[in-house]
Design a protein around this motif. Structure first.
Motif, PDB file in Angstrom:
ATOM      1  N   HIS A   4     -11.222   1.852  -1.724  1.00 31.99           N
ATOM      2  CA  HIS A   4      -9.766   1.960  -1.735  1.00 31.99           C
ATOM      3  C   HIS A   4      -9.218   2.569  -0.444  1.00 31.99           C
ATOM      4  O   HIS A   4      -8.008   2.500  -0.191  1.00 31.99           O
ATOM      5  CB  HIS A   4      -9.313   2.804  -2.923  1.00 31.99           C
ATOM      6  N   ILE A   5     -10.083   3.156   0.357  1.00 29.34           N
ATOM      7  CA  ILE A   5      -9.626   3.783   1.602  1.00 29.34           C
ATOM      8  C   ILE A   5      -8.899   2.779   2.481  1.00 29.34           C
ATOM      9  O   ILE A   5      -7.875   3.105   3.109  1.00 29.34           O
ATOM     10  CB  ILE A   5     -10.816   4.402   2.358  1.00 29.34           C
ATOM     11  N   LYS A   6      -9.379   1.546   2.540  1.00 30.53           N
ATOM     12  CA  LYS A   6      -8.763   0.516   3.391  1.00 30.53           C
ATOM     13  C   LYS A   6      -7.299   0.298   3.034  1.00 30.53           C
ATOM     14  O   LYS A   6      -6.465   0.069   3.921  1.00 30.53           O
ATOM     15  CB  LYS A   6      -9.533  -0.805   3.260  1.00 30.53           C
ATOM     16  N   GLN A   7      -6.985   0.352   1.740  1.00 32.25           N
ATOM     17  CA  GLN A   7      -5.600   0.156   1.319  1.00 32.25           C
ATOM     18  C   GLN A   7      -4.778   1.438   1.492  1.00 32.25           C
ATOM     19  O   GLN A   7      -3.623   1.396   1.921  1.00 32.25           O
ATOM     20  CB  GLN A   7      -5.549  -0.305  -0.136  1.00 32.25           C
ATOM     21  N   LEU A   8      -5.377   2.568   1.158  1.00 33.56           N
ATOM     22  CA  LEU A   8      -4.633   3.827   1.199  1.00 33.56           C
ATOM     23  C   LEU A   8      -4.280   4.259   2.616  1.00 33.56           C
ATOM     24  O   LEU A   8      -3.227   4.871   2.835  1.00 33.56           O
ATOM     25  CB  LEU A   8      -5.443   4.928   0.506  1.00 33.56           C
ATOM     26  N   VAL A   9      -5.131   3.945   3.591  1.00 32.24           N
ATOM     27  CA  VAL A   9      -4.869   4.383   4.956  1.00 32.24           C
ATOM     28  C   VAL A   9      -3.604   3.729   5.508  1.00 32.24           C
ATOM     29  O   VAL A   9      -2.964   4.247   6.440  1.00 32.24           O
ATOM     30  CB  VAL A   9      -6.088   4.104   5.862  1.00 32.24           C
TER      31      VAL A   9
END
Length: 210
Positions: A31-36
């Motif tokens: 989910h890091i890719k979306q949250l960043v």
């Protein structure tokens, strides 16, 4: 005798909570890719000790939250906005107590475009319903910096009741002194008696939503 919470809550289970507006799912590394894309906002992290406003710090933030789930200390969730078809932020349960059958809810943040849209109220409704009706906790606790007026207003708007002040609990934002923590809570009997219906009415009236 074991409490219902200690029997019922399973940190290894992937709980999914959703309605027609949002979906809450366990937070994962991917989910890091979306949250960043939405975390580079200083307003989000002003009152957080941990930061996530760039890829490196956000990765540390997410990895720490997931590790705490593995340690059965916290249960982090990602917030998905069905209306915008995109990830909106995160929240988590923490400080579980099987002795007192209580839990805390916090570490909540939403990206700029998701604040003031009613998403927070939908999120809180699902989390309260899950904690009180499925897990049968007796109380949910909350806390905030005394100066975090937006967070305090948001907690009050979903039915939280102020119950005390921890004097000079936090270091001040400028690290030159100390500042108070404001404590809030909701009890299961309050949820059953009035908070659930009141919050549901607010969800049905978008004009009153935060």
């Amino acid at each position: 005798m074991m409490s219902k919470q200690s029997i019922g809550f399973n940190f290894s289970e992937d709980y999914i909570l959703e309605d027609d507006v949002i979906k809450l799912m366990p937070l994962r590394i991917e989910h890091i890719k979306q949250l960043v894309k939405i975390s580079d906002d200083p307003d989000i992290w002003l009152y957080f000790f941990e930061k996530g406003n760039d890829l490196e710090s956000l990765t540390t933030y997410v990895e720490s939250a997931i590790q705490n789930r593995n340690y059965e200390k916290e249960y982090p969730l990602i917030v998905f906005d069905k209306r915008k078809n995109s990830y909106a932020g995160t929240t988590r349960f923490y400080e579980f107590s099987s002795v007192f059958n209580s839990i805390k809810l916090g570490h909540t943040w939403l990206g700029k475009n998701y604040r003031g849209t009613g998403l927070n109220k939908h999120c809180k409704y699902l989390l309260f319903q899950f904690a009180f009706e499925k897990m049968e906790f007796e109380r949910i606790g909350f806390g905030a910096y005394a100066g975090n007026v937006i967070s305090i207003a948001a907690m009050e708007s979903v039915g939280c009741k102020k119950e005390g002040v921890l004097r000079e609990f936090f270091p001040s934002l400028d690290n030159k002194g100390r500042t108070d923590a404001i404590l809030f809570s909701i009890l299961k009997k309050e949820w059953d008696a009035e908070v659930k219906s009141q919050l549901k009415n607010k969800l049905n009236n978008s004009k009153n939503n935060y």
